[in-house]
Design an enzyme around this catalytic site. Structure first.
Site, PDB file in Angstrom:
ATOM      1  N   HIS A 195       0.796  -1.234   0.000  1.00 50.73           N
ATOM      2  CA  HIS A 195       0.000   0.000   0.000  1.00 50.73           C
ATOM      3  C   HIS A 195       0.819   1.269   0.000  1.00 50.73           C
ATOM      4  O   HIS A 195       0.256   2.361   0.099  1.00 50.73           O
ATOM      5  CB  HIS A 195      -0.916   0.042   1.232  1.00 50.73           C
ATOM      6  CG  HIS A 195      -2.126  -0.815   1.098  1.00 50.73           C
ATOM      7  ND1 HIS A 195      -3.293  -0.363   0.540  1.00 50.73           N
ATOM      8  CD2 HIS A 195      -2.341  -2.098   1.428  1.00 50.73           C
ATOM      9  CE1 HIS A 195      -4.182  -1.333   0.548  1.00 50.73           C
ATOM     10  NE2 HIS A 195      -3.636  -2.400   1.071  1.00 50.73           N
ATOM     11  N   LYS A 225      -8.803  13.762   4.303  1.00 47.54           N
ATOM     12  CA  LYS A 225      -7.956  12.574   4.303  1.00 47.54           C
ATOM     13  C   LYS A 225      -7.064  12.682   5.529  1.00 47.54           C
ATOM     14  O   LYS A 225      -7.010  13.733   6.154  1.00 47.54           O
ATOM     15  CB  LYS A 225      -7.104  12.520   3.033  1.00 47.54           C
ATOM     16  CG  LYS A 225      -6.416  13.862   2.708  1.00 47.54           C
ATOM     17  CD  LYS A 225      -5.673  13.847   1.389  1.00 47.54           C
ATOM     18  CE  LYS A 225      -6.590  13.933   0.193  1.00 47.54           C
ATOM     19  NZ  LYS A 225      -6.561  12.755  -0.664  1.00 47.54           N
ATOM     20  N   ARG A 226      -6.340  11.606   5.871  1.00 53.76           N
ATOM     21  CA  ARG A 226      -5.414  11.704   6.988  1.00 53.76           C
ATOM     22  C   ARG A 226      -4.439  12.864   6.765  1.00 53.76           C
ATOM     23  O   ARG A 226      -4.097  13.192   5.634  1.00 53.76           O
ATOM     24  CB  ARG A 226      -4.631  10.395   7.151  1.00 53.76           C
ATOM     25  CG  ARG A 226      -5.430   9.278   7.758  1.00 53.76           C
ATOM     26  CD  ARG A 226      -5.997   9.636   9.120  1.00 53.76           C
ATOM     27  NE  ARG A 226      -4.941   9.953  10.060  1.00 53.76           N
ATOM     28  CZ  ARG A 226      -4.334   9.057  10.815  1.00 53.76           C
ATOM     29  NH1 ARG A 226      -4.691   7.795  10.772  1.00 53.76           N
ATOM     30  NH2 ARG A 226      -3.373   9.409  11.640  1.00 53.76           N
ATOM     31  N   LYS A 270       0.643  14.147   1.663  1.00 55.69           N
ATOM     32  CA  LYS A 270      -0.660  14.522   1.106  1.00 55.69           C
ATOM     33  C   LYS A 270      -0.765  16.039   0.900  1.00 55.69           C
ATOM     34  O   LYS A 270      -1.635  16.533   0.217  1.00 55.69           O
ATOM     35  CB  LYS A 270      -1.787  14.017   2.010  1.00 55.69           C
ATOM     36  CG  LYS A 270      -1.927  12.481   2.015  1.00 55.69           C
ATOM     37  CD  LYS A 270      -3.025  12.043   2.964  1.00 55.69           C
ATOM     38  CE  LYS A 270      -3.208  10.531   3.057  1.00 55.69           C
ATOM     39  NZ  LYS A 270      -3.903   9.941   1.900  1.00 55.69           N
ATOM     40  N   THR A 312      -8.429   6.705  -2.436  1.00 57.99           N
ATOM     41  CA  THR A 312      -9.785   6.277  -2.771  1.00 57.99           C
ATOM     42  C   THR A 312     -10.753   7.431  -2.552  1.00 57.99           C
ATOM     43  O   THR A 312     -11.829   7.455  -3.138  1.00 57.99           O
ATOM     44  CB  THR A 312     -10.242   5.081  -1.911  1.00 57.99           C
ATOM     45  OG1 THR A 312      -9.970   5.383  -0.536  1.00 57.99           O
ATOM     46  CG2 THR A 312      -9.522   3.807  -2.323  1.00 57.99           C
ATOM     47  N   LYS A 348     -14.320   8.708  -4.582  1.00 57.39           N
ATOM     48  CA  LYS A 348     -15.616   9.038  -3.964  1.00 57.39           C
ATOM     49  C   LYS A 348     -16.098  10.415  -4.439  1.00 57.39           C
ATOM     50  O   LYS A 348     -17.273  10.598  -4.749  1.00 57.39           O
ATOM     51  CB  LYS A 348     -15.490   9.041  -2.434  1.00 57.39           C
ATOM     52  CG  LYS A 348     -15.077   7.718  -1.824  1.00 57.39           C
ATOM     53  CD  LYS A 348     -14.715   7.918  -0.339  1.00 57.39           C
ATOM     54  CE  LYS A 348     -13.937   6.727   0.197  1.00 57.39           C
ATOM     55  NZ  LYS A 348     -13.279   7.033   1.488  1.00 57.39           N
TER      56      LYS A 348
HETATM   57  C1  LIG Z   1     -11.980   7.255   1.793  1.00 60.65           C
HETATM   58  C2  LIG Z   1     -11.543   7.643   3.139  1.00 60.65           C
HETATM   59  C3  LIG Z   1     -10.195   7.885   3.388  1.00 60.65           C
HETATM   60  C4  LIG Z   1      -9.134   7.796   2.306  1.00 60.65           C
HETATM   61  O1  LIG Z   1      -8.987   9.042   1.712  1.00 60.65           O
HETATM   62  P1  LIG Z   1      -7.730   9.361   0.751  1.00 60.65           P
HETATM   63  O2  LIG Z   1      -8.061  10.684   0.203  1.00 60.65           O
HETATM   64  O3  LIG Z   1      -7.738   8.296  -0.296  1.00 60.65           O
HETATM   65  O4  LIG Z   1      -6.536   9.339   1.610  1.00 60.65           O
HETATM   66  C5  LIG Z   1      -9.813   8.271   4.659  1.00 60.65           C
HETATM   67  N1  LIG Z   1     -10.720   8.412   5.643  1.00 60.65           N
HETATM   68  C6  LIG Z   1     -12.027   8.199   5.439  1.00 60.65           C
HETATM   69  C7  LIG Z   1     -12.978   8.396   6.557  1.00 60.65           C
HETATM   70  C8  LIG Z   1     -12.488   7.804   4.186  1.00 60.65           C
HETATM   71  O5  LIG Z   1     -13.801   7.595   3.996  1.00 60.65           O
END
Ligand SMILES: *Cc1c(COP(=O)(O)O)cnc(C)c1O
Length: 760
Positions: A317, A497-498, A503, A604, A608
């Site tokens: 990952h 995101k985290r 990032k 991911t 979304k």
């Molecule tokens: C989808 C999701 C992530 C992943 O987000 P990235 O932008 O791909 O890092 C992290 N936290 C939550 C709550 C999510 O639903």
């Protein structure tokens, strides 16, 4: 249990289960009743397993709230909703009662949850194996513009994961512990029911938690599953992680062998009964553990190695070196002495095979490289987006690729459309269904049919109205939960995101400072802008917390300045989790996917947002590359260095942030602002200075070289949004219609065709 597939029957059953009229029921009572109804219904879809069954082992499953999702998957949602509404109750209020399960912290855990949904939906036999943490990562609050952490208890009350009588003995540091199995039903959309198997110790004791989220890390019996990923900034925390991982894989491996034997396996043929997917390196010890257990069953070492290699597959990952787990052998000697001889023998096998030390399992400093063990002793190593897999093959894991080219393959991540469209955006779902029928819910590729409406102004107008409704809904939620008022007529740009330097939330921060100056100088944006963030920083990750602090301080500086605040607002959503994501994503206009190229394995969140009609502002990183290919350059805002450029710069180690700071007046102005008087009046000098020094002195993730390109693309996006709203919405429609590829149903079908061959 009778058939609950119409509203009247649902009313009868609900009031029977609650033993009173629905009007008189509290939401808690209704929740409990529905949980029971879902449980009964889901049992009807449990199916016999023939052939290979998958076990997806993962330290995280970020499943989100389950009630609505399960009702949707079982086809009960509409009836329950109608039934509640007929009695003056609302689904939204009911959902508030359910705590969000805290079994993951970000994308990796969310991916595991999407995969479970898709496995069940595709009628594939596939269970999850994980841990039943009592507290998730932590509950995030903001105090004085800083993140603070409190325990995120979510257990107690009615739980989806049911305690079973099944237990397994696991030896940790020479002592026996009893791991108890909890089973959580995973319902597929018009599909079968699988299970998420979670292990826990009965002895875990939350009274161990002292201030915030600190606790005594030494009393294993009491603390083992207390927290997800305990702080690993010290030895005790790192050891605890190994304890956790071994509890999970040992109990999991015992369960797998038991199930396969019950189904007729003599263990020599284990590969005909089981496929195990190792989700990142956290469950890697399942390899030596299975070899050890097969040894106890009388299978010779060499055959056991062969069996396990055939059964197991590994997903990588990350290419961030610091995120590839490696443990001092000494730790393993302490926690899992029974595994060390197995790992040493595996290391010898590798040394017989190749003289290349860089692929050794145990290196010369007695460090054990978990990913190396995974690649040598599984039959498949996959990356999670096309670019990521290429980088693994060509640079990060090139030595392994040369040894085993046949093992490497790509499986671009995906998301389940049931949660990330049907559940979180019912209005959009209805519009799509009215245009192309319901087929897209199970066959995401059908979304492509929406392209027929790309020139249909009536449809585009409807789409724009839905986006606006979702923005109003997010605004209401924000006011209700955080007492923040936002303007739904502004453009919503979201980065959620985290929090991690790669990032690059700090790049967004510098943009917002730049924008502040522009507004001050009378260069107004084309429309008011709302920049929305959601992000938790790991408790020991100092710079990440400093970035949160700077954003919160800047938010206050701007809010206190009427000249700027009518044009620009920064909102930081507290405690970002799946529930928050479900509110934010449908309301987004511009999706910020701005990681340094080559660093985000896939992402991911990007998928979304796209599915919900946001346009992406992003670098050519992770799955952004595939999103850009799918929608075309005219429907995405791409900027920044390429991954090749970045990899080259790292190779030469010749990046110098200071030069950028000294030669570019815009960069200098933005960075200097961090410790200017405005920021210091709202924030803390030590933190802001540390961040400033980090950006000038190191900037490991090369924020500054992308700064100007980012500003140009972002301002372009804002201008397009205002000047050509119809074109914007058309691009949104293209994004939605091209999102089909990013369904986790497609991803899971590929895993099954290439790696698992389930049910065969
Ligand atoms: C989808 C999701 C992530 C992943 O987000 P990235 O932008 O791909 O890092 C992290 N936290 C939550 C709550 C999510 O639903």
């Amino acid at each position: 249990m009778m058939n609950v597939k119409n509203v009247k029957e649902m009313e009868t059953i609900l009031s029977e289960v609650c033993k009173k009229e629905i009007e008189q029921c509290s939401y808690e009572e209704l929740y409990t009743a529905l949980l029971g109804i879902v449980e009964e219904e889901s049992k009807k879809h449990v199916m016999d397993v023939k052939g290979r069954k998958l076990y997806y082992i993962s330290a995280e499953f970020l499943i989100g709230k389950l009630l609505s999702n399960n009702l949707i998957n079982l086809g009960l949602y509409e009836n329950v909703k109608a039934c509640l509404e007929a009695h003056g109750k609302s689904m939204a209020d009911l959902e508030e009662v359910e705590p969000e399960p805290s079994l993951g912290n970000g994308g990796l855990g969310r991916l595991a949850a999407c995969f479970l949904d898709s496995l069940a939906t595709l009628n594939l036999p596939g269970d999850g194996i994980g841990l039943r943490y009592h507290c998730g990562l932590f509950h995030q609050k903001f105090e004085n513009q800083c993140q603070s952490e409190t325990p995120d208890f979510w257990l107690g009350g009615d739980e989806w994961a049911k305690k079973t009588e099944k237990t397994y003995t696991v030896s940790l540091a020479g002592e026996d512990y009893t791991a108890r199995l909890y089973k959580l039903a995973v319902t597929g959309y018009e599909g079968r029911t699988n299970y998420l198997n979670l292990f826990d110790l009965d002895t875990v004791d939350s009274s161990l938690i002292k201030e915030g989220i600190s606790f005594d890390k030494t009393e294993i019996a009491k603390n083992l599953t207390l927290f997800l990923y305990p702080d690993d900034s010290d030895d005790a925390g790192r050891l605890l992680r190994i304890y956790q991982q071994y509890l999970m894989v040992s109990a999991g491996a015992q369960m797998i062998l038991e199930e396969c034997k019950e189904r007729g396996s003599d263990l020599h043929d284990l590969a005909d009964y089981a496929a195990i997917q190792i989700n990142d390196t956290h469950p890697s010890m399942v390899i030596p553990e299975l070899i050890r257990l097969l040894g106890e069953e009388g299978i010779e070492f060499e055959e056991a190695v062969e069996i396990v290699t055939k059964v197991c597959a590994y997903t990588n990952h990350t290419i961030l070196a610091e995120a590839l787990e490696k443990w001092p052998k000494q730790y393993l000697d302490t926690v899992v002495p029974q595994l060390v001889p197995v790992i040493e023998k595996l290391d010898e096998l590798v040394r017989e095979k190749t003289e290349d030390d860089s692929t050794a399992i145990i290196d010369e400093s007695e460090i054990v490289h978990m990913a190396h063990m995974d690649i040598h002793f599984t039959h498949s190593t996959n990356g999670v987006a096309a670019l990521h897999t290429e980088i693994l093959k060509n640079s990060e894991l090139n030595h392994f690729y040369k040894l085993y080219p046949e093992k490497f393959n790509n499986k671009t991540n995906g998301i389940t459309f049931r949660r990330w469209l049907l559940k979180c955006n019912p209005e959009l779902t209805d519009l799509i269904e009215s245009l192309i029928g319901p087929g897209f819910k199970k066959d995401a590729a059908e979304l492509e049919k929406l392209m027929d409406f790309a020139e249909d102004e009536k449809v585009l107008k409807q789409l724009a109205e839905i986006k606006h409704d979702n923005k109003v809904a997010l605004a209401k939620w924000l006011e209700h939960t955080q007492n923040i008022v936002v303007n739904p007529d502004s453009i919503f740009m979201i980065q959620s995101k985290r929090l991690h330097e790669y990032k690059r939330q700090q790049l967004n921060l510098l943009y917002l400072i730049h924008q502040y100056f522009e507004i001050k100088e009378g260069h107004l944006p084309n429309t008011p802008v709302t920049a929305i963030f959601g992000a938790k920083a790991a408790p020991a990750y100092t710079i990440a917390k400093d970035i949160i602090h700077a954003l919160l301080a800047l938010s206050k500086v701007i809010a206190d300045d009427p000249e700027v605040s009518q044009w620009l607002q920064i909102v930081f959503i507290e405690n970002y989790n799946v529930t928050a994501a479900e509110k934010m994503i449908p309301a987004c206009d511009l999706s910020e996917q701005i990681s340094l190229a080559s660093k985000e394995a896939s992402g991911t969140g990007n998928m979304k947002f796209m599915l919900n009609g946001a346009l992406t502002l992003g670098t050519m990183d992770g799955a952004n590359v595939e999103i850009a290919e799918a929608v075309g350059q005219e429907n995405i805002y791409i900027f920044g260095q390429s991954s090749d450029q970045v990899i080259r710069t790292y190779g030469h180690s010749d990046y110098c942030a200071k030069e950028w700071y000294e030669t570019d007046p815009n960069i200098k102005r933005a960075i200097d602002f961090l410790t200017g008087e405005e920021m210091l009046s709202c924030g803390r000098q030590d933190k802001l200075e540390r961040l400033k020094n980090e950006l000038i002195g190191k900037d490991w993730f090369q924020t500054l070289p992308d700064f100007n390109a980012y500003i140009v693309r972002k301002d372009q996006a804002i201008a397009d949004y205002v000047q050509n709203p119809l074109d914007w919405t058309k691009s949104a429609l293209v994004n939605i219609s091209k999102a089909g590829f990013f369904s986790s149903d497609r991803t899971i079908a590929e895993y099954n065709d290439d790696i698992w061959h389930l049910g065969e």
